[in-house]
Design an enzyme around this catalytic site. Structure first.
Site, short mmCIF file in Angstrom:
data_model
loop_
_atom_site.label_atom_id
_atom_site.label_comp_id
_atom_site.label_asym_id
_atom_site.label_seq_id
_atom_site.Cartn_x
_atom_site.Cartn_y
_atom_site.Cartn_z
N VAL A 175 0.84 -1.20 0.00
CA VAL A 175 0.00 0.00 0.00
C VAL A 175 0.87 1.25 0.00
O VAL A 175 0.57 2.23 -0.69
CB VAL A 175 -0.97 -0.01 1.20
N ASP A 176 1.97 1.23 0.73
CA ASP A 176 2.91 2.35 0.70
C ASP A 176 3.45 2.57 -0.71
O ASP A 176 3.51 3.70 -1.20
CB ASP A 176 4.08 2.09 1.65
#
Length: 403
Positions: A175-176
């Site tokens: 997700v980062d």
């Protein structure tokens, strides 16, 4: 040198850890001047996210974590304490001379110091201001902190990953990484708008939103059908086959994404008879009869070694690839040919290996990299050039702990 595509764009980077620093690293790779502002004496938290830590020329361990090195190349580091009045003035002065400001403090934090978008746009309405937060600027969770694993769980990403009986997060902080890509794209679009209209804007980017958006066809399958998709381990959600298969010795990943490729697989496997079976003749039929065809394919793949299969599948133009651990990844001739591993000169480590930017331009190539900066390495240079801080003033700021 980095690409010249964004030459003339200055980015003030107040971000830490991974998602937003990846975005500013992308902008730096593309030629923007990125000034990374860090806390005096401490710096970006990710500098300490080890082991592993980088090693010096003699093999001795340094104090710089590999995590930090992954997302801070091609930047300059300036140390300024934003909690002090003098530090706030310095950051405001740097922002007034920048095109973009990127930050990932918790919602509302920088407003306490007069460094939020509303405060800074009064001095420069052309400023593009990107704020990356866990849950966004609005909503019932806006004030909450969060990290990648939490967003993988909450966004549904973990519901797509793992085996039917056990959800699992993606090993990488995915997700980062995806948020970093959304962020750099958003900044480029906002700069295009700014150049066309003269107006900057505020970008509100949430890791939870980006995690959900990344579900793409997995989420659409649910929205269209109303049925919750089952986790399939190393199996895909498209055509059949699309998953890991164990060969006589080692695994490979095989995809036959359409009927032509499945027919080519059958020819490679000397199993043309499968094309006479109505359950397997079309992509839709194979998906509907997944549980019946997979055991057949598993038995076929176990009859030869991985390398034997890769050779015959390549001959028949069936997409397949080996499962590689990282040593095999960096030894792969295609990876080496594409130049995805580079080395840069680093004053602490000597020669430092880095992953290359995967974008290949014809007119504005990314042709070189500078090592991620040491903490405060460029403080004197940047403050003298952009804010006209004299040596005497800089000594005073250092003595008071401002820089």
């Amino acid at each position: 040198m980095p690409s010249t595509a964004l030459a003339g764009i200055r980015v003030l980077d107040l971000s830490r850890v991974l998602a937003a620093p990846l975005a500013t690293q992308m902008l730096a790779d593309l030629g923007a001047e990125v000034i990374k502002v860090e806390r005096p004496g401490a710096g970006d938290d990710s500098r300490t996210y080890g082991p592993p830590f980088a090693h010096g020329p003699g093999g001795e361990r340094t104090d710089t974590a590999a995590f930090y090195l992954s997302c801070n190349r091609n930047k300059r580091s300036v140390t300024v304490d934003h909690a002090t009045a003098e530090g706030q003035e310095l950051i405001r002065a740097l922002a007034a001379r920048s095109d973009v400001l990127v930050e990932n403090f918790r919602t509302g934090t920088l407003a306490k110091y007069g460094l939020d978008h509303v405060s800074l746009r009064e001095a420069d309405p052309r400023l593009v201001y990107l704020s990356v937060t866990g849950f966004g600027q609005t909503g019932p969770y806006a004030a909450r902190p969060g990290y990648d694993g939490i967003f993988q769980a909450m966004s549904g990403m973990m519901s797509a990953s793992g085996h039917p009986e056990e959800p699992m997060k993606v090993g990488v902080s995915m997700v980062d990484v995806l948020t970093g890509l959304y962020a750099s794209t958003a900044v480029l679009a906002a700069l295009r708008h700014r150049d066309a209209t003269g107006e900057g804007q505020f970008i509100d980017l949430s890791l939870l939103d980006c995690g959900l958006a990344s579900l793409s066809h997995f989420a659409m399958n649910y929205l269209v059908s109303g049925e919750v998709p089952r986790r399939r381990g190393n199996g895909g959600f498209g055509g059949i086959p699309s998953q890991v298969f164990l060969c006589k010795d080692e695994p490979l990943f095989l995809v036959a994404g359409n009927d032509r490729q499945f027919a080519a697989f059958c020819a490679a496997a000397d199993r043309i008879d499968l094309l006479q079976d109505a359950r397997f003749i079309t992509t839709s039929a194979r998906i509907a009869h997944r549980e019946e065809i997979l055991p057949v394919l598993e038995a076929i793949l176990r009859t030869r070694t991985r390398d034997e299969w890769l050779a015959v599948l390549d001959e028949h133009e069936v997409p397949a690839g080996p499962f590689n651990e990282l040593p095999e990844v960096f030894a792969d001739p295609q990876i080496r040919h594409r130049g995805m591993l580079v080395e840069v000169e680093d004053p602490v480590s000597g020669r430092l290996p880095l992953l290359a930017n995967p974008i290949r331009f014809t007119a504005t190539p990314v042709e070189g990299y500078t090592a991620p900066p040491a903490l405060g390495e460029h403080t004197a240079e940047v403050l003298a050039d952009l804010v006209e801080v004299t040596d005497h003033q800089l000594a005073g700021l250092r003595a008071r702990g401002v820089v």
